[in-house]
Design an enzyme around this catalytic site. Sequence first.
Site, PDB file in Angstrom:
ATOM      1  N   TYR A  54      33.907  32.191  65.777  1.00  9.99           N
ATOM      2  CA  TYR A  54      35.219  32.536  66.355  1.00  9.99           C
ATOM      3  C   TYR A  54      35.051  32.980  67.813  1.00  9.99           C
ATOM      4  CZ  TYR A  54      39.449  35.381  67.124  1.00  9.99           C
ATOM      5  OH  TYR A  54      40.601  35.934  67.647  1.00  9.99           O
ATOM      6  N   LYS A  68      36.448  31.166  71.093  1.00 10.93           N
ATOM      7  CA  LYS A  68      37.499  31.834  71.871  1.00 10.93           C
ATOM      8  C   LYS A  68      37.033  31.975  73.326  1.00 10.93           C
ATOM      9  CE  LYS A  68      41.102  33.255  70.452  1.00 10.93           C
ATOM     10  NZ  LYS A  68      42.390  32.523  70.220  1.00 10.93           N
ATOM     11  N   SER A 103      41.151  36.590  72.992  1.00 13.56           N
ATOM     12  CA  SER A 103      40.631  37.734  72.236  1.00 13.56           C
ATOM     13  C   SER A 103      39.495  38.397  73.013  1.00 13.56           C
ATOM     14  CB  SER A 103      40.091  37.236  70.892  1.00 13.56           C
ATOM     15  OG  SER A 103      39.419  38.272  70.232  1.00 13.56           O
TER      16      SER A 103
HETATM   17  N1  LIG Z   1      44.988  39.588  64.679  1.00 11.56           N
HETATM   18  C1  LIG Z   1      44.136  40.096  65.556  1.00 11.56           C
HETATM   19  O1  LIG Z   1      43.634  41.242  65.392  1.00 11.56           O
HETATM   20  C2  LIG Z   1      43.765  39.334  66.799  1.00 11.56           C
HETATM   21  C3  LIG Z   1      42.929  39.963  67.739  1.00 11.56           C
HETATM   22  C4  LIG Z   1      42.603  39.294  68.910  1.00 11.56           C
HETATM   23  C5  LIG Z   1      43.102  38.010  69.120  1.00 11.56           C
HETATM   24  N2  LIG Z   1      43.902  37.407  68.182  1.00 11.56           N
HETATM   25  C6  LIG Z   1      44.410  36.061  68.476  1.00 11.56           C
HETATM   26  O2  LIG Z   1      45.813  36.046  68.225  1.00 11.56           O
HETATM   27  C7  LIG Z   1      46.212  34.764  67.744  1.00 11.56           C
HETATM   28  C8  LIG Z   1      46.949  34.923  66.429  1.00 11.56           C
HETATM   29  O3  LIG Z   1      46.095  35.578  65.516  1.00 11.56           O
HETATM   30  P1  LIG Z   1      46.631  36.022  64.081  1.00 11.56           P
HETATM   31  O4  LIG Z   1      45.783  37.163  63.660  1.00 11.56           O
HETATM   32  O5  LIG Z   1      48.103  36.134  64.093  1.00 11.56           O
HETATM   33  O6  LIG Z   1      46.173  34.742  63.218  1.00 11.56           O
HETATM   34  P2  LIG Z   1      46.720  34.201  61.806  1.00 11.56           P
HETATM   35  O7  LIG Z   1      47.627  35.185  61.163  1.00 11.56           O
HETATM   36  O8  LIG Z   1      45.499  33.769  61.058  1.00 11.56           O
HETATM   37  O9  LIG Z   1      47.567  32.916  62.240  1.00 11.56           O
HETATM   38  C9  LIG Z   1      46.909  31.817  62.790  1.00 11.56           C
HETATM   39  C10 LIG Z   1      47.979  30.791  63.112  1.00 11.56           C
HETATM   40  O10 LIG Z   1      47.340  29.619  63.654  1.00 11.56           O
HETATM   41  C11 LIG Z   1      47.828  28.497  62.920  1.00 11.56           C
HETATM   42  N3  LIG Z   1      46.857  27.408  62.903  1.00 11.56           N
HETATM   43  C12 LIG Z   1      45.565  27.457  62.508  1.00 11.56           C
HETATM   44  N4  LIG Z   1      45.016  26.246  62.595  1.00 11.56           N
HETATM   45  C13 LIG Z   1      45.991  25.407  63.053  1.00 11.56           C
HETATM   46  C14 LIG Z   1      46.037  24.028  63.340  1.00 11.56           C
HETATM   47  N5  LIG Z   1      44.967  23.246  63.151  1.00 11.56           N
HETATM   48  N6  LIG Z   1      47.201  23.500  63.821  1.00 11.56           N
HETATM   49  C15 LIG Z   1      48.286  24.281  63.999  1.00 11.56           C
HETATM   50  N7  LIG Z   1      48.314  25.596  63.728  1.00 11.56           N
HETATM   51  C16 LIG Z   1      47.169  26.150  63.258  1.00 11.56           C
HETATM   52  C17 LIG Z   1      48.053  29.039  61.504  1.00 11.56           C
HETATM   53  O11 LIG Z   1      48.833  28.136  60.750  1.00 11.56           O
HETATM   54  P3  LIG Z   1      48.689  27.979  59.128  1.00 11.56           P
HETATM   55  O12 LIG Z   1      49.614  29.003  58.544  1.00 11.56           O
HETATM   56  O13 LIG Z   1      49.083  26.587  58.865  1.00 11.56           O
HETATM   57  O14 LIG Z   1      47.247  28.271  58.784  1.00 11.56           O
HETATM   58  C18 LIG Z   1      48.754  30.354  61.867  1.00 11.56           C
HETATM   59  O15 LIG Z   1      50.091  30.136  62.222  1.00 11.56           O
HETATM   60  C19 LIG Z   1      44.932  33.926  67.636  1.00 11.56           C
HETATM   61  O16 LIG Z   1      44.786  33.131  68.803  1.00 11.56           O
HETATM   62  C20 LIG Z   1      43.818  34.968  67.572  1.00 11.56           C
HETATM   63  O17 LIG Z   1      42.605  34.464  68.075  1.00 11.56           O
HETATM   64  C21 LIG Z   1      44.248  38.037  67.015  1.00 11.56           C
END
Ligand SMILES: NC(=O)c1ccc[n+]([C@@H]2O[C@H](COP(=O)([O-])OP(=O)(O)OC[C@H]3O[C@@H](n4cnc5c(N)ncnc54)[C@H](OP(=O)(O)O)[C@@H]3O)[C@@H](O)[C@H]2O)c1
Length: 278
Positions: A176, A180, A157
Site C-alpha cells: 500500500y 501510494k 496518505s
Molecule cells: N482511512 C484512512 O485511515 C486513510 C488514511 C490515509 C489515506 N487514506 C486514503 O483515503 C482514500 C479512501 O480510503 P478509505 O479508507 O475510505 O478506503 P475504503 O473504505 O477501503 O474505500 C476504498 C474505495 O475505493 C474503491 N475502489 C477500490 N478499488 C477500485 C477499483 N478498482 N475501481 C474503482 N473503485 C475502487 C472502493 O470500491 P469498492 O466498494 O467497490 O471496493 C471504495 O469505494 C484512499 O485513497 C486511501 O488511500 C485513507
Amino acid sequence: MSARTGLAMPSYVIVGGSRGVGLELVRQLAVDAENAVFVVARNEAGSKYLNELVEKSTTGNIHIVQADVVEASSMKAAAASVAKATGGSLDVLIHNAARTELTHAFRGLTDYEDDDTLDTEFIQSFKVNVLGAIHAVNAFLPLLRKGSAKKIAIIGSEGGTSEYAWGIRIPGMAAYATTKAAEHLVATKYAVLLEPEGFTVVTISPGLVDTRATAVEKADPADTTEMAGQIARFQEAFTNFKAFTPEEAVSRILSIVAEISPKDNASFWSYYEWRKKD
Ligand SMILES: NC(=O)c1ccc[n+]([C@@H]2O[C@H](COP(=O)([O-])OP(=O)(O)OC[C@H]3O[C@@H](n4cnc5c(N)ncnc54)[C@H](OP(=O)(O)O)[C@@H]3O)[C@@H](O)[C@H]2O)c1
C-alpha cells in the site's frame, strides 16, 4: 444548468465513492443542490451504502457511473457518460479509490509466504493505486480542460511517504505505502504537465479515518492490535494526532479543494505536525 443561478452547476467526479471517505465526499457535496456529483463505482449494484445515500438524497444530484479504475477503457466510457450529462465539461476530479483490502494490508516486505503472493499483491496494488489514478485523470482530462475550476485532487496518505515510514518506523503496509508513494509522484507529474493550462493538481491525505461503519471486510483481531500499536506511535510522533470521523476528514478535504489554486500545484496536504524527529 442551475435553476437558481442560471449558471452551469459546479460538477464533481468522485472516483471510488461507494464507501468510506469517498462515500462521505459524495454525501457532503450532494447536500448543495447546486452541485452535480458524479460517482465512479466499480460495482454499482453491490454499492449498498452508496445506493442507500442516493435513495435518501433529497437533492437528486448524485449520478452513479459504473467503472473500474484498473480498466482504462471503462474509465473512458465513464468520462463519456459524464460528458453527455454536463455538456462536455467537468470542474473538479477527486481521485479517492485505493486498494485497501485487509488480507495483506499490514505485511512488510519479508512477511509474504512466497514470492508469488508478494508479487501479486504489489502488482494489484500498483494497478489500483497508481495506474488507477492515471486512468482516471487521463479519462477525465478532456472534460476538465473545458471546466472552469481545473482542479484535480488525489487522495494520498502519509503512509506513502519516506518521512513517515522512517519517522514512525513502520515496516508494514509495504505494498500500500509503496504504491501510494508512486501515486503522489503521479500527482506531481500531472501538476508539472498541466500547470501551463491553469490547472491545480494536489495530493490530500485525509489523516487516519475510521471507516469501519461502511467497510466490506471485518478486521482481523491481529490487525486491530497492529493498528492500536501504530496509533500509539502516531500519538508519540505527532503533536496534534487525532483519528478523524469520515465527516471531519471530508469537511477538511473539501475546504482544501475549495481554497487551492495554481500556486499550490504539487503540494501534499497533511494535517499532522511532527514532534522533533531524530
Ligand atoms: N482511512 C484512512 O485511515 C486513510 C488514511 C490515509 C489515506 N487514506 C486514503 O483515503 C482514500 C479512501 O480510503 P478509505 O479508507 O475510505 O478506503 P475504503 O473504505 O477501503 O474505500 C476504498 C474505495 O475505493 C474503491 N475502489 C477500490 N478499488 C477500485 C477499483 N478498482 N475501481 C474503482 N473503485 C475502487 C472502493 O470500491 P469498492 O466498494 O467497490 O471496493 C471504495 O469505494 C484512499 O485513497 C486511501 O488511500 C485513507
